[in-house]
Design an enzyme around this catalytic site. Structure first.
Site, short mmCIF file in Angstrom:
data_model
loop_
_atom_site.label_atom_id
_atom_site.label_comp_id
_atom_site.label_asym_id
_atom_site.label_seq_id
_atom_site.Cartn_x
_atom_site.Cartn_y
_atom_site.Cartn_z
N GLY A 1 -11.95 2.67 -7.76
CA GLY A 1 -13.30 2.89 -8.26
C GLY A 1 -13.58 4.26 -8.83
N GLY A 2 -12.54 5.07 -9.04
CA GLY A 2 -12.75 6.41 -9.58
C GLY A 2 -13.52 6.39 -10.88
N ASP B 1 -7.90 0.87 -17.33
CA ASP B 1 -7.13 1.96 -16.72
C ASP B 1 -5.88 1.29 -16.14
OD1 ASP B 1 -6.67 4.58 -15.88
OD2 ASP B 1 -7.52 4.17 -13.92
N ALA C 1 -10.03 -1.77 -11.80
CA ALA C 1 -11.03 -0.79 -11.37
C ALA C 1 -10.75 -0.12 -10.02
CB ALA C 1 -12.40 -1.45 -11.33
N ALA C 2 -9.92 -0.72 -9.16
CA ALA C 2 -9.78 -0.19 -7.80
C ALA C 2 -8.95 1.10 -7.78
CB ALA C 2 -9.12 -1.24 -6.90
N ARG D 1 -7.48 -4.19 -2.65
CA ARG D 1 -7.96 -3.00 -3.38
C ARG D 1 -9.38 -3.23 -3.91
NH1 ARG D 1 -4.42 1.01 -4.92
NH2 ARG D 1 -5.40 1.32 -6.94
N CYS E 1 -1.79 7.08 -16.40
CA CYS E 1 -1.42 8.40 -15.86
C CYS E 1 0.09 8.60 -16.03
CB CYS E 1 -1.87 8.56 -14.42
SG CYS E 1 -1.20 7.33 -13.30
N1 SAM Z 1 -9.28 2.68 -12.38
C1 SAM Z 1 -8.89 2.94 -11.02
C2 SAM Z 1 -9.62 4.18 -10.54
O1 SAM Z 1 -10.01 5.00 -11.36
O2 SAM Z 1 -9.81 4.31 -9.33
C3 SAM Z 1 -7.39 3.07 -10.86
C4 SAM Z 1 -6.67 1.88 -11.39
S1 SAM Z 1 -4.95 1.89 -11.08
C5 SAM Z 1 -4.37 2.99 -12.25
C6 SAM Z 1 -4.47 0.36 -11.70
C7 SAM Z 1 -5.05 -0.83 -10.97
O3 SAM Z 1 -4.69 -1.98 -11.72
C8 SAM Z 1 -4.52 -1.06 -9.56
O4 SAM Z 1 -5.60 -1.03 -8.67
C9 SAM Z 1 -3.90 -2.45 -9.61
O5 SAM Z 1 -4.16 -3.21 -8.45
C10 SAM Z 1 -4.56 -3.05 -10.82
N2 SAM Z 1 -3.81 -4.09 -11.54
C11 SAM Z 1 -2.48 -4.25 -11.66
N3 SAM Z 1 -2.20 -5.31 -12.43
C12 SAM Z 1 -3.39 -5.82 -12.82
C13 SAM Z 1 -3.78 -6.93 -13.63
N4 SAM Z 1 -2.89 -7.71 -14.21
N5 SAM Z 1 -5.09 -7.15 -13.78
C14 SAM Z 1 -6.03 -6.36 -13.21
N6 SAM Z 1 -5.72 -5.31 -12.43
C15 SAM Z 1 -4.42 -5.04 -12.25
#
Ligand code: SAM
Length: 486
Positions: free
Chosen positions: A128-129, A193, A125-126, A153, A246
């Site tokens: 948070g968008g 995401d 989620a980070a 994050r 993305c």
């Molecule tokens: N959904 C977010 C937004 O809209 O702001 C952007 C998410 S970003 C594309 C992917 C996120 O997945 C990153 O913040 C990363 O830290 C997290 N991430 C990476 N591996 C992960 C895992 N195994 N489990 C949960 N989160 C993970």
């Protein structure tokens, strides 16, 4: 941006896009794709429907702030905005009225059919968008679990959710496999995401090209598969799951989804209802071999590269209720819990005095007191012992050992102006709006103030931004120092 300033794309990526686009859309389409890298990336902002339920654009944003706003066709609350408009330098940003978000990134949360009262999980989620939009769609009922494996994050995620005024939340920083052990089939809606190779963001952030060269699609596929399995396991029968990235990579998108659907006959791809009438006009394309999936190509639509697919888990949701009538009740029954006692009656003395004046309806949650902090857990929810939480429910405030209560920043953001009797309103264009956000003491001459001295809810243009302590004409600033205008 022109040819000289366009990012230098990695050769293997260019060759792969050439093969893909030429095969499906023709050689000219590939040339148009390349040409799009000479254009400016699009910027956007999304109105917070929790604070602006009618989705009416405040006049100051449309006019004097000069943000050059223009509707985004695929999100009812999304606007393109001029990159030089600096939307983060406006007091309304601090009031949580909007979130700055790349336009294509608005699609995943918009296609998940979240209804108030549901239990919703955003697994990655980070910052948070998407979680801020999912939380806003819940309208204060049900619960949002927002998780990110990165603790730092997840803290940024918490700030954005609190700024958006989402009260019914848990923020966790956990491995999704561990969440699955605690929450099997527990959510009505799940968003994944996924972390990805980021090919779709090269125009917006050329620094991602180097990351891509170090770690390509093949490194992300197994992580994404694991996330899909965990997310799918936490989804209740009858629920919906969105998977998004993305990147343009077929392996990371359709490859993962087709393999997932082959392993899980209980899932099917679904056509997003909200995009039905806009897909074609907005230039959104289908997924390869998955017509229900959405692809944003920068030469087809006004946005950066994105992929999103909505999946439906067949079956009947336990305790399924009519839209908007509180599926959260069903969730509570599913877990064998009874309705919570009114949390206001359980408040310790100092806090009870304060909350006697708060008229907000935060539902029938449960109080949690932890190291002098008071939290309100959403109705029917509890904190799980084995889970690493960054936030458990709405932080109401702190209560010292001597019984003195101090309301929290999160509480101010979750309130509407009229839900606390003592307040002061600063017009958005008044210099004192920024002074307040910088943490300065204010003289209140000429400002609309109501109620008695003491704790005062400070609003900008009618939207709460924090607390102050008023004595006569002077307001001692209680804005959360970590959030100050820099
Ligand atoms: N959904 C977010 C937004 O809209 O702001 C952007 C998410 S970003 C594309 C992917 C996120 O997945 C990153 O913040 C990363 O830290 C997290 N991430 C990476 N591996 C992960 C895992 N195994 N489990 C949960 N989160 C993970």
């Amino acid at each position: 941006m022109d040819e000289k300033t366009a990012p230098k794309l990695p050769e293997p990526f260019v060759r792969e896009m050439e093969a893909l686009l030429t095969e499906y859309y023709g050689a000219e389409d590939f040339q148009n794709f390349l040409a799009s890298y000479g254009e400016e990336p699009r910027a956007g902002l999304r109105l917070n429907r929790r604070k602006l339920p009618g989705l009416c654009l405040p006049e100051e944003l449309a006019g004097e702030a000069g943000l050059g706003l223009r509707k985004i066709p695929w999100a009812d609350n999304g606007y393109y905005c001029a990159r030089e408009g600096k939307p983060a330098r406006h007091p309304y940003y601090y009031a949580g009225l909007y979130y700055i978000q790349e336009p294509s990134a608005m699609i995943p949360a918009s296609i998940l059919p979240v209804r108030p009262g549901e239990r919703v999980l955003d697994l990655c989620a980070a910052p948070g968008g998407k979680a801020t939009e999912l939380g806003a769609r819940l309208a204060g009922r049900g619960v949002l679990y927002a998780n990110d494996i990165s603790h730092s994050r997840a803290k940024a995620l918490l700030k954005n959710l609190e700024m958006a005024g989402i009260p019914n939340l848990f923020v966790t920083s956990e491995d999704p496999q561990k969440l699955l052990l605690e929450f099997p089939e527990q959510f009505d809606q799940v968003l994944i995401d996924a972390p990805c190779s980021g090919e779709g963001m090269f125009r917006r952030d050329p620094s991602l090209i180097r990351a891509f060269q170090e770690r390509g699609p093949e490194e992300y596929v197994p992580v994404q598969r694991g996330l899909l399995e965990a997310g799918a396991g936490m989804l209740a029968p009858g629920g919906f799951l969105v998977y998004s990235t993305c990147t343009f990579s077929v392996e990371e998108n359709e490859g993962n989804i087709l393999a997932f659907l082959a392993r899980h006959p209980e899932f099917e791809a679904a056509a997003p209802e909200n995009l039905r009438d806009v897909r074609e006009a907005a230039g959104l394309r289908e997924g390869f071999g998955i017509p229900q999936a959405v692809r944003v190509w920068p030469h087809g639509a006004e946005g950066e590269g994105h992929f999103a697919v909505l999946l439906h888990k067949r079956g009947q949701r336990a305790g399924q209720s009519l839209p908007g009538t509180g599926a959260g009740d069903g969730a509570a029954k599913r877990q064998g819990r009874s309705r919570d006692r009114d949390w206001r009656q359980s408040l310790p003395a100092g806090a009870a005095d304060f909350f006697r004046n708060v008229t907000a309806d935060f539902g029938e949650g449960t109080l949690l007191s932890l190291r002098e902090q008071l939290y309100l857990l959403p109705e029917g929810e509890k904190a799980h012992r084995n889970i690493r939480y960054v936030r458990t429910g709405l932080l109401l405030g702190s209560l010292s050992k001597s019984g003195v209560f101090e309301p929290s920043q999160a509480l101010a953001m979750a309130l509407a102006e009229e839900e606390y009797p003592s307040g002061v309103t600063i017009p958005a264009g008044d210099v004192r709006a920024v002074k307040y956000l910088k943490g300065e003491t204010l003289e209140l001459d000429g400002l609309a103030a109501r109620g008695a001295d003491g704790w005062t809810l400070v609003s900008i243009g009618g939207f709460p931004v924090g607390w102050g302590k008023r004595k006569g004409n002077t307001l001692k600033n209680k804005y959360y120092p970590g959030w100050r205008w820099q």
